[in-house]
Design an enzyme around this catalytic site. Structure first.
Site, mmCIF file in Angstrom:
data_model
loop_
_atom_site.group_PDB
_atom_site.id
_atom_site.type_symbol
_atom_site.label_atom_id
_atom_site.label_comp_id
_atom_site.label_asym_id
_atom_site.label_seq_id
_atom_site.Cartn_x
_atom_site.Cartn_y
_atom_site.Cartn_z
ATOM 1 N N CYS A 181 0.836 -1.212 0.000
ATOM 2 C CA CYS A 181 0.000 0.000 0.000
ATOM 3 C C CYS A 181 0.869 1.260 0.000
ATOM 4 C CB CYS A 181 -0.953 0.007 1.195
ATOM 5 S SG CYS A 181 -0.125 0.105 2.780
ATOM 6 N N CYS B 178 -2.724 -2.560 8.762
ATOM 7 C CA CYS B 178 -2.397 -1.214 9.251
ATOM 8 C C CYS B 178 -2.015 -1.279 10.736
ATOM 9 C CB CYS B 178 -3.570 -0.264 9.049
ATOM 10 S SG CYS B 178 -4.410 -0.464 7.465
HETATM 11 FE FE1 FES Z 1 -1.707 0.100 4.265
HETATM 12 FE FE2 FES Z 1 -3.470 1.151 5.872
HETATM 13 S S1 FES Z 1 -3.763 0.592 3.802
HETATM 14 S S2 FES Z 1 -1.367 0.886 6.237
#
Ligand code: FES
Length: 153
Positions: free
Chosen positions: A38, A108
């Site tokens: 991400c 996360c």
């Molecule tokens: Fe990767 Fe939240 S989407 S840390």
């Protein structure tokens, strides 16, 4: 079709009003971790006193709302705690304190746990000590994500 992600009130509170944002100059330990998938990055600063108590804790997160909320909650949970107790902080505990996270956002909270560990590792290295049970930090939590997903630990 895009999927709408629902967050708990606590997540929204810590996202819109994050606690402990910032840096600590001359910190006792600094830990940075990221997730290559991400692209989010989290950095945690610890100020640890001579009794091994976390006197202050700050964070900087370049990431999604859940990453901000988990950093905020994680720093709240370890502030005033001993190094030993901070080491015991799990991503599961952070999630629970936030009233849960949607499955796609579990990683996360892993960033928060790993960033605390990385900061403790940096502290131990600077002091030339060993913290029992502390493993070398991973820079990219993708490496551990599959493990956490399957074991839930
Ligand atoms: Fe990767 Fe939240 S989407 S840390």
């Amino acid at each position: 079709m895009s999927q709408v992600i629902e967050y708990s009130d606590k997540v929204m509170d810590h996202f819109t009003n994050p606690r402990n944002v910032g840096e600590i100059e001359g910190a006792s330990g600094v830990g940075t971790v990221g997730n290559a998938k991400c692209g989010d990055i989290m950095r945690i600063y610890l100020d640890i006193d001579e009794n091994e108590t976390i006197r202050d804790c700050k964070f900087k997160t370049f990431g999604c709302g859940a990453a901000v909320a988990t950093s905020s909650m994680a720093t709240e949970m370890i502030k005033g705690k001993s190094v030993e107790d901070a080491l015991k902080l799990t991503n599961k505990a952070v999630q629970e304190a936030l009233g849960g996270l949607p499955p796609v956002k579990i990683h996360c909270s892993l960033l928060a746990e790993e960033a605390v560990h990385a900061a403790l590792w940096d502290y131990a290295e600077k002091k030339g000590i060993t913290i029992e049970g502390l493993k070398p930090p991973v820079n990219d939590i993708d490496e551990t994500e599959e493990f956490y997903k399957t074991t839930g630990e």
